[in-house]
Design an enzyme around this catalytic site. Structure first.
Site, PDB file in Angstrom:
ATOM      1  CG  ASP A  90      -2.020   0.988   1.186  1.00 53.41           C
ATOM      2  OD1 ASP A  90      -2.295   1.518   0.104  1.00 53.41           O
ATOM      3  OD2 ASP A  90      -2.618   1.242   2.248  1.00 53.41           O
ATOM      4  CD  GLU A 143      -6.715   1.134  -4.692  1.00 54.38           C
ATOM      5  OE1 GLU A 143      -7.607   0.308  -4.978  1.00 54.38           O
ATOM      6  OE2 GLU A 143      -6.528   1.585  -3.552  1.00 54.38           O
TER       7      GLU A 143
END
Length: 415
Positions: free
Chosen positions: A84, A195
């Site tokens: 992330d 993402e």
């Protein structure tokens, strides 16, 4: 014991990211998923570089801990692993070999936060400074695009220049990171997905900006499965949404239409913990094509175990967190104030103390942002882990209850 499958890309299926800062929460996450998440695929391993730094964990620890827990529980379903908020090639290098298959690229440090307030008569001069980083403005100026089942988007010159000033360098950086990631993963012969995170910016992402960002990144061969814009309203960590729910729902519908038109790719909701008032609307607007990312909710539920099983430890953690709050909050968007939450010494009833710090917004955020300081404090971090290991049933139950609420509301929006 039969080993779980390794993590894999999950594509356009609806997904939910379970952040786990201690490496002990996967069993509870799995119970919540089995009860409420039949339509939603899990990302059991998820950690940002900021979290890894603050918890002093290695990227491989995150994937290995989730894998071991899933194997022990006999889970044989699909699951993902999210590296992330990666900001640099060094971040990619540090995580690519650890088993992650979902990479969240975060170019937000290259977003110009002052672009929205740039006077119209200064746009041309500001844009001139970007020459070399931005070469796409003329593709958009004067265009009007009717997005099927969505908005009509007008690209006038000032709007396009403002988007270029605000996001031009961020787009270039995202494409560069995507190319580096592709080279790294190609050498490993591993499938992956990306993402793009733009949520940690001060102002909402407009429809024009969303369209340009996504189209340029896709044209730059970024393997984008999901995009996290900065949505309308306030998405603070650990608490519910603050803002106009109807206005947000209308905006989500427009953003989702763009995502279907250009991709398709999913819309991603960051700081997704405890946004109970909007989960159904988010799932409805995206037609089930979404990702929701949580991070600190599992840590707070670990503290709930301490509140119920070692009350003295919980009081020590609350007091320590209050001491650390002003420093640790620097990298988080939180509205909590110390003076709004009573000190532990002022509360004799342990159940009341639990409610004040784990069910009220100010207390939750005080504990949320100080996780790294607590977990790396020699006595407190070890004591908290000991409590969780000693009370696995309580730990699993509180996690399943909390995340069950999340998944239940999202599933209702997909009905």
């Amino acid at each position: 014991m039969k080993e779980a499958k390794p993590p894999e890309p999950l594509g356009l299926a609806p997904t939910f990211g379970f952040g786990d800062r201690l490496g002990l929460a996967t069993t509870g996450h799995l119970e919540a998923l089995r009860a409420h998440g039949g339509k939603i695929l899990p990302i059991f391993a998820q950690q940002s570089m900021r979290e890894l730094s603050r918890t002093q964990r290695k990227p491989s620890d995150v994937v290995d801990d989730a894998f071991a827990a899933l194997s022990s529980a006999g889970y044989d379903g699909r699951w993902g692993a999210d590296a992330d908020h990666l900001k640099s090639q060094e971040d990619i290098n540090a995580t690519a070999g650890a088993g992650f298959v979902f990479f969240t690229l975060d170019p937000s440090e290259h977003v110009d936060p002052l672009a929205d307030s740039c006077p119209p008569d200064q746009l041309e001069a500001r844009y001139h400074d970007l020459q070399g980083d931005v070469n796409w403005t003329e593709e958009y100026v004067g265009r009007t695009i009717e997005v099927p089942e969505g908005p009509v988007i007008h690209f006038d010159r000032n709007t396009v220049l403002q988007a270029a000033i605000k996001y031009g360098r961020a787009i270039a950086h995202a494409i560069k990171l995507g190319a580096h990631l592709d080279r790294v993963m190609s050498k490993r012969s591993r499938a992956y997905e990306i993402e793009l995170s733009l949520d940690e910016t001060p102002t909402p992402t407009t429809l024009v900006e969303h369209f340009i960002i996504a189209e340029q990144c896709l044209a730059g061969r970024v393997k984008m499965v999901s995009l996290a814009p900065r949505f309308l309203g306030e998405f603070e960590p650990g608490v519910d949404f603050r803002g106009d729910v109807r206005q947000l729902a209308a905006s989500l519908t427009d953003h989702a239409a763009i995502a279907r038109y250009l991709g398709p790719y999913k819309l991603s909701l960051h700081s997704g913990s405890d946004k109970f008032t909007i989960y159904r609307k988010f799932a409805q607007a995206t037609r089930g094509m979404f990702h929701v990312k949580t991070s600190g909710a599992s840590y707070l539920e670990a503290l709930r175990v301490a509140a119920r099983c070692d009350r003295r430890l919980f009081r020590r953690i609350v007091e320590f967190s209050r001491q650390r709050f002003d420093k640790d909050r620097d990298t988080y968007n939180v509205s909590a104030r110390l003076q709004k939450a009573p000190t532990p010494a002022a509360i004799n009833d342990d159940a009341v103390l639990e409610r004040q710090y784990l069910d009220q917004n100010d207390g939750r955020q005080i504990l949320h942002v100080t996780f790294g300081s607590v977990l790396t404090e020699t006595d407190l971090g070890r004591a908290l882990r000991d409590v969780l290991v000693a009370h696995p049933d309580t730990h699993r139950e509180v996690l399943a209850q909390r995340f069950g609420r999340h998944l239940k509301e999202l599933c209702k929006g997909m009905a």
